[in-house]
Scaffold this motif. Sequence first.
Motif, mmCIF file in Angstrom:
data_model
loop_
_atom_site.group_PDB
_atom_site.id
_atom_site.type_symbol
_atom_site.label_atom_id
_atom_site.label_comp_id
_atom_site.label_asym_id
_atom_site.label_seq_id
_atom_site.Cartn_x
_atom_site.Cartn_y
_atom_site.Cartn_z
ATOM 1 N N ARG A 1 0.862 -1.183 0.000
ATOM 2 C CA ARG A 1 0.000 0.000 0.000
ATOM 3 C C ARG A 1 0.902 1.238 0.000
ATOM 4 O O ARG A 1 1.339 1.710 1.050
ATOM 5 N N LEU A 2 1.159 1.763 -1.182
ATOM 6 C CA LEU A 2 2.188 2.791 -1.339
ATOM 7 C C LEU A 2 1.858 4.072 -0.591
ATOM 8 O O LEU A 2 2.755 4.781 -0.138
ATOM 9 N N PHE A 3 0.581 4.390 -0.469
ATOM 10 C CA PHE A 3 0.201 5.621 0.237
ATOM 11 C C PHE A 3 0.412 5.486 1.743
ATOM 12 O O PHE A 3 0.299 6.482 2.470
ATOM 13 N N LYS A 4 0.722 4.271 2.220
ATOM 14 C CA LYS A 4 1.019 4.046 3.633
ATOM 15 C C LYS A 4 2.516 3.873 3.874
ATOM 16 O O LYS A 4 2.932 3.297 4.889
ATOM 17 N N ARG B 1 3.387 0.936 9.463
ATOM 18 C CA ARG B 1 3.271 -0.519 9.609
ATOM 19 C C ARG B 1 2.279 -1.115 8.607
ATOM 20 O O ARG B 1 2.274 -2.331 8.385
ATOM 21 N N ASP B 2 1.444 -0.269 8.022
ATOM 22 C CA ASP B 2 0.443 -0.755 7.061
ATOM 23 C C ASP B 2 0.921 -0.684 5.618
ATOM 24 O O ASP B 2 0.132 -0.866 4.692
ATOM 25 N N PHE B 3 2.223 -0.425 5.437
ATOM 26 C CA PHE B 3 2.751 -0.352 4.075
ATOM 27 C C PHE B 3 2.656 -1.709 3.371
ATOM 28 O O PHE B 3 2.326 -1.796 2.193
ATOM 29 N N LEU C 1 0.089 -4.219 -5.783
ATOM 30 C CA LEU C 1 0.434 -2.909 -5.233
ATOM 31 C C LEU C 1 -0.718 -1.954 -5.516
ATOM 32 O O LEU C 1 -1.410 -2.071 -6.523
ATOM 33 N N THR C 2 -0.921 -1.045 -4.581
ATOM 34 C CA THR C 2 -2.008 -0.074 -4.729
ATOM 35 C C THR C 2 -1.532 1.288 -4.255
ATOM 36 O O THR C 2 -0.721 1.390 -3.324
ATOM 37 N N GLU C 3 -2.054 2.312 -4.868
ATOM 38 C CA GLU C 3 -1.725 3.679 -4.485
ATOM 39 C C GLU C 3 -2.831 4.320 -3.656
ATOM 40 O O GLU C 3 -2.652 5.416 -3.146
#
Length: 355
Positions: free
Chosen positions: A316-319, A323-325, A343-345
Amino acid sequence: MAAPRSPTRARERERSHPAAGSDQVHSWTLATSQALDTVWRMAKGFVMLAVSFLMAAVCYFRRLHLYSGHKLKWWIGYLQRKFKRNLSVEAEVDLLSYCAREWKGETPRTKLMRKAYEELFWRHHIKCVRQVKRDNYDALRSVLFQIFSQGISFPSWMKEKDIVKLPEKLLFSQGCNWIQQYSFGPEKYTGSNVFGKLRKCVELLKTQWTEFNGIRDYHKRGSMCNTLFSDAILEYKLYEALKFIMLYQVTEVYEQMKTKKVIPSLFRLLFSRETSSDPLSFMMNHLNSVGDTCGLEQIDMFILGYSLEVKIKVFRLFKFNSRDFEVCYPEEPLRDWPEISLLTENDRHYHIPVF
């Protein structure tokens, strides 16, 4: 002896000869002038006619050129649409090049995304990315594409049951007549025909999964994936089959919970919500909207991973820098399940990383 000429007549004749010569010269000058004027008018008319014809020809050919260009452009577009496969999962592109193209500028979010992509490249050794068509099926598409392209086998529970018969099983064995309210993406209601449509979708999923699983050559599976994931109608049926598989698993676990059996924690969380306290409310409030107005939520990703017995790792790129990356669905797989990565933005649209 001749009489002498009169001096008066001689002078008159002398005066008349120059006048006659002058008149003759004048008449020739007038005739020449008239001839030249006539020739000029004819030449002028011819020139004007030629110019008019030339201008008309120029205008005609200009319009013909514009018309031909327009028709040629239309035919080129038509042929491109006719013969170019509209892949819903695109070919691999370099990860950092994709990042540089998509995230330009110096805003805080842009800088965060660039750092996140660099993290994927250097620390997680992800070199390329496959862009996935942005719609409300893209999470299902991203997962199923990797299952097929990697040749992952059926979940263990699917090997023990004929999944084609599951729609009738829910109705006749478990009394779930509410299944008739199932929606196929944008289709809001299909009534009594829902079982036939679900059966065809699930049968297609079984057939395609069996075929891909039986192919050992990686490149051949990739070529078959490109063909399958360029057919929107077949894709649509496969994603609806996956949705139904998720609903079936939710129903099975709900029946286990009613008999006081131990169920996975993710389902306890699911049934604790007012909008998904039972399979019917889960279907009506969440699953029916998938493919239509929304995609999968995080808890839906848990259910999808559990139903297909795959560990879905999502970056999760926006994280980034939290820890939630990097998260997994489900967090604690029950067995040594195969792993696929996304992968998500923004937690709405997903792409496929290539290691």
